[in-house]
Design a protein around this motif. Structure first.
Motif, short mmCIF file in Angstrom:
data_model
loop_
_atom_site.label_atom_id
_atom_site.label_comp_id
_atom_site.label_asym_id
_atom_site.label_seq_id
_atom_site.Cartn_x
_atom_site.Cartn_y
_atom_site.Cartn_z
N GLU A 32 0.85 -1.18 0.00
CA GLU A 32 0.00 0.00 0.00
C GLU A 32 0.89 1.24 0.00
OE1 GLU A 32 -3.32 0.39 2.56
OE2 GLU A 32 -3.71 -1.78 2.65
N ARG A 42 -1.46 7.88 9.43
CA ARG A 42 -2.83 7.45 9.68
C ARG A 42 -3.00 5.97 9.31
NH1 ARG A 42 -4.98 11.29 7.35
NH2 ARG A 42 -5.28 10.39 5.27
N LYS A 43 -2.41 5.56 8.19
CA LYS A 43 -2.50 4.15 7.79
C LYS A 43 -1.78 3.23 8.76
CE LYS A 43 -3.45 4.44 2.86
NZ LYS A 43 -3.21 3.81 1.55
N ARG A 45 -1.41 3.71 11.93
CA ARG A 45 -2.23 3.60 13.13
C ARG A 45 -3.45 2.73 12.93
NH1 ARG A 45 -1.38 9.93 14.90
NH2 ARG A 45 0.50 9.57 16.19
N GLU A 46 -3.91 2.62 11.66
CA GLU A 46 -5.01 1.71 11.37
C GLU A 46 -4.58 0.26 11.52
OE1 GLU A 46 -6.26 2.92 7.52
OE2 GLU A 46 -7.28 4.74 8.24
N GLY A 47 -3.25 0.03 11.42
CA GLY A 47 -2.68 -1.27 11.78
C GLY A 47 -2.57 -2.25 10.62
N HIS A 73 3.54 3.50 18.24
CA HIS A 73 2.37 2.69 17.90
C HIS A 73 2.71 1.21 17.85
CE1 HIS A 73 -1.31 1.39 15.93
NE2 HIS A 73 -0.56 0.76 15.04
N ASP A 74 3.85 0.87 17.24
CA ASP A 74 4.25 -0.54 17.10
C ASP A 74 5.76 -0.61 17.17
OD1 ASP A 74 4.78 -3.14 16.48
OD2 ASP A 74 3.58 -3.21 14.65
#
Length: 391
Positions: A32, A42-43, A45-47, A73-74
């Motif tokens: 992506e 943002r993507k 954080r959507e995971g 976040h990760d």
């Protein structure tokens, strides 16, 4: 190669985004893209991504500035910096902020593929280590829980045997007394004596059953209902008044010292009466003739209510002091002085104190007396002091 891994390319250059897709998709990667740093974050954080290819120079935000929120976040998501402005200073800064690798533009498909596979391998190993740690912690926790359950089962078994023994003895004695009368072995002039003995054993039995029921209720979480802020000097005075007749019979003096304006504590009134009764009755029962009992009630330096019950009685041998609050424990001296007793009074006292967040202990010297001390936390809000209410 980790086929099926999801790769996110964050780059404002359309050609670079499409070039990465063409290089990676034939190898089974799901790719992506995001044209801005904000859209890419943002993507993330959507995971669901396994690796990020991150450009340094973008119009809205530097790729270096995205490293920290991505890692927050990760922490196991590898980020590979791609840039046409490669410098040692920039590479060092990126690695310090959590970037896994650094690829300089222009690069070929093999270079990109090698960096991606290495990054995915790093993620796989990192996640496996975490899973291993979690599995180890879970195994250790299960082993601890199993050991605790086995310990509880053992305690229950021992307790059941003790209860069975303690309940059996009085019943067997009562039965023997009655059989002697029924079978004609007791002359009429001695029958009342035997009946009184049977009645005394029945009383012991009822006392034991009452203590066992108290102990069972105290072990239930439901015992903490119906708490009221109360001044525990009220049940203390009531208990002392109730015990004075027994103390007078033995020539004992009872002195009570209560601090003025005691703070309130949240407690069940019946439990507080039971606590005072068990401690003071022991001080009466196991005291020497013409001895004394001193009771103090006040506040502790640590912001707690503190109470002591001091007697001049038989005392407790050192080998019993660690076990004196256990179920059915009676010292040799106590058994010699008073044949009847359940051995549950101090166990009940300890359970009451601990259920309300307090502590209880004993200081004693054999032949010179004992001092039982307990502390209880003060109620959270005592601004509205009122007369003690008993449940």
């Amino acid at each position: 190669m980790d086929e099926g891994a999801r790769i996110l390319v964050i780059d404002d250059d359309f050609g670079m985004r499409e070039g990465c897709k063409r290089a990676l998709q034939p190898h089974g990667f799901e790719v992506e893209v995001a044209a801005t740093g904000e859209g890419g974050l943002r993507k993330v954080r959507e995971g669901g991504f396994d690796l990020v290819l991150l450009d340094v120079m973008m119009p809205d935000v530097s790729g270096i500035d995205l490293l920290i929120p991505i890692q927050e976040h990760d922490p196991d998501l590898p980020c590979i910096i791609i840039t046409g402005y490669a410098t040692i200073v920039l590479a060092t800064q990126a690695i310090k902020l959590g970037a896994y690798d650094f690829v300089s533009k222009p690069f070929d498909s093999d270079t990109l593929l090698r960096a991606v596979n290495q990054g995915l391998e790093k993620r796989r190993l990192s996640l496996e280590v975490k899973r291993g740690l979690i599995t180890k912690e879970r195994a250790e926790r299960l082993a601890w829980e199993k050991a605790e359950l086995e310990k509880i089962d053992k305690i229950k078994s021992q307790f059941t045997l003790l209860v069975a023994h303690e309940l059996r003895a009085p019943v067997a004695a009562i039965q023997s007394y009655l059989k002697l009368i029924l079978e004609g072995y007791v002359p009429p002039e001695r029958q009342m004596e035997i009946i009184h003995k049977a009645e005394r054993r029945a009383r012991d039995q009822l006392e034991l059953i009452g203590d066992l029921l108290d102990l069972a209720h105290l072990r239930e979480a439901s015992m903490k209902v119906s708490l009221v802020p109360m001044d525990i000097s009220v049940p203390l005075r009531e208990t002392v008044d109730m015990m004075r007749a027994r103390a007078d019979e033995r020539g004992l003096t009872i002195a009570v010292q209560i601090e003025r304006d005691l703070p309130l504590i949240n407690i069940n009134g019946e439990n507080m009466k039971r606590l005072w009764t068990n401690l003071i009755s022991n001080a009466v029962k196991y005291n020497r003739p013409n001895g004394s009992i001193e009771i103090t009630l006040g506040t502790h330096a640590d912001g707690e209510i503190i109470a002591t019950v001091r007697d001049t009685g038989i005392g407790i041998a050192p080998e019993y002091q660690e076990r004196i609050f256990d179920d059915f424990v009676r010292t040799d001296e106590a058994k010699k002085m008073e044949a009847h007793g359940t051995g549950l009074g101090l166990s009940i006292a300890k359970r009451i104190v601990e259920n309300y967040g307090g502590r209880i202990w004993v200081d004693s010297e054999l032949g010179k007396g004992s001092t039982f001390t307990f502390v209880l936390p003060i109620a959270g809000d005592t601004s509205d002091r009122k007369e003690a209410v008993e449940n």
